[in-house]
Design an enzyme around this catalytic site. Structure first.
Site, mmCIF file in Angstrom:
data_model
loop_
_atom_site.group_PDB
_atom_site.id
_atom_site.type_symbol
_atom_site.label_atom_id
_atom_site.label_comp_id
_atom_site.label_asym_id
_atom_site.label_seq_id
_atom_site.Cartn_x
_atom_site.Cartn_y
_atom_site.Cartn_z
ATOM 1 N N HIS A 164 0.843 -1.192 0.000
ATOM 2 C CA HIS A 164 0.000 0.000 0.000
ATOM 3 C C HIS A 164 0.880 1.244 0.000
ATOM 4 O O HIS A 164 1.823 1.350 0.796
ATOM 5 C CB HIS A 164 -0.918 0.015 1.222
ATOM 6 N N CYS A 206 -0.609 1.865 -5.216
ATOM 7 C CA CYS A 206 -1.321 3.080 -5.610
ATOM 8 C C CYS A 206 -0.325 4.228 -5.811
ATOM 9 O O CYS A 206 0.617 4.381 -5.026
ATOM 10 C CB CYS A 206 -2.344 3.458 -4.543
#
Length: 395
Positions: A164, A206
């Protein structure tokens, strides 16, 4: 007699000049052969594969990393040249309906955990500090060889990271972060210390493109699953385990790698096209301005494989001198071993005795519930005997 001597001197000089010119031509020919032999500039391959996420709902990040691990092993990179870092062990998680397995496809046919996975850094060993130490070589002397990146200036290194992240950072275990500046400085240290020839950096997170924006060291090619401001999406949901099995970008990259074999001539330009926005939903990015070679001349196996360059010769090579040196050193080692005292194991209980050993008796202590029940009984008897009206005399 004197005339003959005077004529022989120019002939000797001419012969010397011819020999020198022939020697220089032969040397230049050998150099050309060597340059052609090492035309890609590397002689060995390494891979650093990092999953930075914990917890069951991040199952896909572990599957991403193990899938890349399986692909590079299939293409020839041995475990001795792979540093595998997994922040969580999904194969042994109590929620896993099929223990000791990790699947990357919903058909549940390919177990990427396999029988021969060698995890070098696991659980809480996967930290930003340990990752940077592996890259730069600044590790304690007691660190075993399997946890070291023993690369040199002839090494092509693949670095794959998943987890992440956000704009300019990647989280490690939801407790710390590595920034794009720290990563760029680590790569610069590697270059200054001659720890790589060429480096391929791939990140699936991301806003992944933000992680290579600050790179400034030469011979680095970078790929990311998403641009700044975009999320990297998951893929292959599985109702049986309740989570997604992989991320989209890594899924299509691995689908592409399954078609590659060690003799393949597929180049990096083909890898750039494997996951268009229509498939990934996010927009994958790549950066090649720091890389000296044209990506169309860079084979996939220059980073994902370990193709050894060999030269076949029909000449006889004399190894007699080398064998004599080895024999003498072997005899010296034998003499040293004879002088040393034999090692002994520490005295301990046999395994069978440990298994059948009776447990030691513990001192008896009344359980907490028993004490609480006793006090409740005393209070009930008191109220039954004296009633509430006598409470004022107690307090």
């Amino acid at each position: 007699m004197a005339v003959t001597y005077s004529l022989s001197r120019p002939a000797t000089a001419l012969v010397a000049v011819l020999l020198l010119s022939f020697g220089s031509v032969a040397a230049s020919h050998i150099e050309d052969q060597a340059e052609q032999f090492f035309r890609s500039g590397h002689t060995n391959n390494w891979a650093v594969l990092v999953c930075t996420s914990r917890f069951w709902f991040n199952y896909r990040h572990v599957a991403n990393t193990l899938s890349v691990y399986r692909s590079v092993k299939r293409l020839g990179i041995p475990d001795s040249h792979i540093v595998l870092m997994l922040a969580d062990d999904m194969a042994c998680n109590p929620r896993n309906p099929k223990p000791a397995t990790v699947f990357s496809h919903k058909n549940m046919e390919l177990n990427v955990y396999g029988d021969d996975v060698e995890v070098d850094y696991r659980s809480y060993e996967v930290t930003v500090e340990n990752f940077l130490r592996v890259l730069t070589g600044r590790i304690p002397p007691s660190t075993p060889r399997s946890k070291r990146l023993l690369s040199d200036d002839r090494s092509n290194i693949l670095i794959y990271m998943t987890g992440h992240g956000g704009n300019g950072f990647l989280k490690f275990q939801d407790s710390e972060e590595i920034t794009n500046i720290e990563l760029a400085d680590a790569f610069e240290q590697m270059w200054q210390k001659r720890r790589y020839n060429e480096l391929l950096f791939i990140i699936d997170t991301c806003q992944g493109a933000s992680m290579y924006e600050r790179f400034y060291s030469p011979n680095i090619m970078a790929l990311a699953s998403s641009q700044v401001g975009e999320d990297s999406l998951s893929h292959q949901p599985d109702p049986a385990i309740g989570v997604h099995l992989m991320d989209r970008y890594t899924f299509y990259v691995l689908e592409f790698l399954e078609e590659i074999n060690p003799a393949s001539q597929t180049n990096m330009n083909d890898l750039f096209q494997v996951c268009p926005k229509s498939l990934c939903v996010s927009t994958p990015g790549h950066r090649t301005d720091l890389f000296q070679r044209d990506p169309k001349n860079v084979l996939i196996t220059d980073f994902f494989g370990s193709v050894r360059k060999v030269e076949i010769t029909t000449e006889t090579i004399n190894l007699q001198q080398g064998s004599e040196i080895m024999e003498s050193s072997y005899k010296e080692d034998q003499m040293d071993e004879e002088l040393m005292e034999p090692l002994k194991y520490a005295e301990q209980l046999p395994v069978a005795q440990i298994i059948h050993q009776k447990p030691k008796l513990k001192d008896w202590h009344p359980p907490g519930g028993f004490i609480l029940g006793l006090w409740a009984l005393i209070i009930m008897v008191f109220f039954k005997t004296y009633g509430i009206k006598h409470m004022k005399f107690i307090f």
